[in-house]
Design an enzyme around this catalytic site. Structure first.
Site, mmCIF file in Angstrom:
data_model
loop_
_atom_site.group_PDB
_atom_site.id
_atom_site.type_symbol
_atom_site.label_atom_id
_atom_site.label_comp_id
_atom_site.label_asym_id
_atom_site.label_seq_id
_atom_site.Cartn_x
_atom_site.Cartn_y
_atom_site.Cartn_z
ATOM 1 C CD GLU A 35 -31.705 26.823 8.570
ATOM 2 O OE1 GLU A 35 -31.409 27.038 9.752
ATOM 3 O OE2 GLU A 35 -31.902 27.739 7.739
ATOM 4 C CD GLU A 55 -26.690 27.130 9.186
ATOM 5 O OE1 GLU A 55 -27.243 28.193 9.578
ATOM 6 O OE2 GLU A 55 -26.824 26.686 8.027
#
Length: 585
Positions: free
Chosen positions: A158, A234
């Protein structure tokens, strides 16, 4: 050629169409003797892959050392996944977030105030490269290119939410390739804002992270990446909890409906979390947005498989969805594991915490931080004497990291907390030369955002009524392990108000999972047979600590609590049902 490749709209595994149906399962949050059970339950839910982060801070606890044993025996975990017929996605970071202490970055690295974390700063990239030099030789045999289960490896984590240093991302990619990683590489980023633009690399598969708005999120991913597989790396189906906050949950039907939308769109998925596990020991992280907020010991995450490994409502709901899109094994859904009968534990022996002080403290004019003392986690005791008397204000310049208990001549005088931005405490000094003790607890290092690496302990000089207090003994307390049995003595009274270890034994006929309940206790740490269960706190929401069955043994077992404040009872309880607090969607 890697085993897993991409087409214009999907994956091929060894040349055959393949959809990744993965679930997050962090080996370091699960007792190793339970890995086989959790992996089997992943397969039985219909998953063909599991995903795991790698915590750099535990694998390289000091520079140049590699830990691959116990909870960190990743090669064993990979062997067990292969034996279960599961593929693996590896996410080695360097940053992992994961609500994990420091986001997985080693404290010996982040304690350098001048280093630019997660950038092309050579001090950071060189340290990561040296870590890969230690780690990857042990993992290369488990890559798909060598017949192993690992089919893809993530680049960073991320990153678009943190920075935009493309050269740094390219360095991480090149470092993995140069050290023998031939498998498919991917990035993962949130699909809103500029995250995908800042966190991705040409030639590296971009994947998204989200828990809802499936169609919108997939559309943004496709807009950024016109060709290639759509994958939610995710898929957030629950959430984590902070001390003093609610216990988060998500309706199983709602999460299953979004999973159905994902699979109907032809996307691949990694369910975060399939099985959350536990932040054993001192491994929980913390967030710091408007205020510091430490994460609780449980990482149950309201996942399909509960913290103790039992199928929950989402397990059954997700299995039904997967059955419609890909099929599931014909074997029956596992039943909940047996639990230990309810047991009462009498804590009959005690050892005052401050008696653990050795002669290895650091003498300093002003307090030094826990990082200066080389402490990744745990507690530091600061001690001095004060010549003044009477009432006054004790002021801690810069605050505390993260929770400080103040004692005057051994008597509790108050508590300061980073989350409340406490810096000043009114106290009364009864005599000239009174002893001042400040016990500071590291509640977990920030795991997300720009505050990673913020120091722990006392963060600056201390004054009383404006006068600087000089001459401090700074002790890193030895509470990584429990004291030896011979150090304990029978408790003179059934209750105690001083920081102390409390010890007792209990009998077990046949080991089984159980949950430690501590009504009447305030705050501290718990160990069973020397295994560090983690932190407890009556602030909640978590009211029980998970005790894995492999920690127990037939016959006599040992419970030790480090109670920081006091207890109204000498008893603890082992119960058959967890209590993580009232669920708030």
């Amino acid at each position: 050629m890697p085993a897993l490749t991409t087409t214009s709209d999907g994956f091929l595994l060894h040349g055959e169409p393949f959809r990744i149906l993965s679930g997050a399962l962090h080996y370091f949050r699960v007792h190793p003797d339970q890995w086989t059970d959790r992996l089997r339950k992943a397969r039985l839910m219909g998953l063909n892959t599991v995903e795991t982060y790698l915590p750099w801070n535990l694998h390289e606890p000091t520079p140049g050392t590699l830990a691959l044993d116990g909870l960190l025996d990743l090669p064993r975990f990979l062997r067990l996944a292969r034996a279960e017929g599961l593929h693996v996605l590896l996410r080695p970071g360097p940053f992992i977030c994961a609500e994990w202490d420091g986001g997985g970055l080693p404290h010996w690295l982040t304690s350098d105030p001048d280093i630019r974390l997660r950038t092309s700063d050579p001090r950071f990239t060189d340290a990561f490269d040296r870590y890969l030099d230690l780690l990857l030789p042990a993992l290369l045999p488990y890559m798909a290119a060598s017949g192993g289960p690992v089919i893809a490896v993530q680049v960073e984590n991320e990153y678009g939410a943190y920075g935009d240093d493309t050269a740094y991302l390219k360095h991480v990619e090149s470092s993995l390739r140069a050290r023998g990683i031939e498998e498919l590489l991917f990035t993962c980023d949130q699909t809103d804002g500029d995250h995908l633009a800042h966190g991705t690399l040409p030639g590296v598969l971009a994947t998204g992270t989200f828990g809802s708005r499936v169609d919108q999120s997939l559309a943004r991913l496709r807009e950024h990446q016109p060709e290639g597989p759509l994958m939610c790396s995710e898929f957030w189906i629950g959430w984590f909890d902070h001390w003093g906050g609610p216990h988060h949950g998500r309706d199983a039907a709602d999460a299953a409906a979004d999973l159905d939308r994902l699979l109907a769109a032809g996307a691949s998925v990694n369910i975060y979390m399939f099985h959350g596990g536990t932040n054993f020991g001192y491994t929980n992280g913390a967030n710091h947005h408007h205020a510091y907020a430490p994460t609780i010991t449980s990482y149950d995450y309201d996942a399909p498989l509960t913290e103790s490994g039992d199928p929950g409502p989402k397990y059954h709901a997700f299995r039904e969805v997967i059955a419609r899109h890909a099929g599931v094994p014909a074997e029956p859904v596992p039943s909940p594991a047996p639990k230990l009968p309810r047991t009462e534990v009498e804590l009959t022996h005690r050892l005052a915490l401050f008696r653990q002080l050795g002669h290895d403290g650091v003498r300093s004019a002003d307090p030094v931080t826990a990082d200066t003392l080389g402490r990744r986690a745990g507690y530091v005791l600061y001690r001095t004497t004060v010549s003044a008397t009477g009432p006054g204000l004790l002021h801690f310049e810069g605050g505390v990291g993260d929770r400080a208990q103040v004692f005057v001549d051994g008597a509790p005088a108050g508590v300061l907390e980073r989350e409340r931005y406490d810096e000043t405490l009114p106290i009364h000094l009864p005599r000239p030369g009174a002893r001042l003790d400040v016990l500071v607890e590291n509640m977990g290092r920030v795991n997300y955002g720009p505050r990673i690496g913020v120091p722990k302990g006392l963060l600056g000089p201390v004054t009383f009524n404006g006068e600087a207090l000089r001459g401090w003994d700074c002790h890193a307390l030895p509470v990584d392990d429990v004291p030896p049995a011979l150090a304990f003595t029978p408790a003179a009274t059934p209750t105690s108000a001083e920081p102390a270890f409390h010890q007792g034994t209990f009998e077990v006929a046949e080991p089984a999972d159980t949950f430690l309940s501590l009504p009447g206790w305030t705050k501290g740490q718990a160990w069973v047979n020397g295994f560090h269960l983690g932190r407890y706190w009556n602030r909640g929401p978590q009211r029980t600590l998970y005790v894995p069955a492999p920690v127990l043994r037939p016959g006599t077992n040992d419970l030790v609590l480090l109670e920081l404040h006091g207890t109204t009872t000498p008893r603890a309880h082992l119960v058959d049902t967890p209590d993580l607090g009232p669920t708030t969607p």
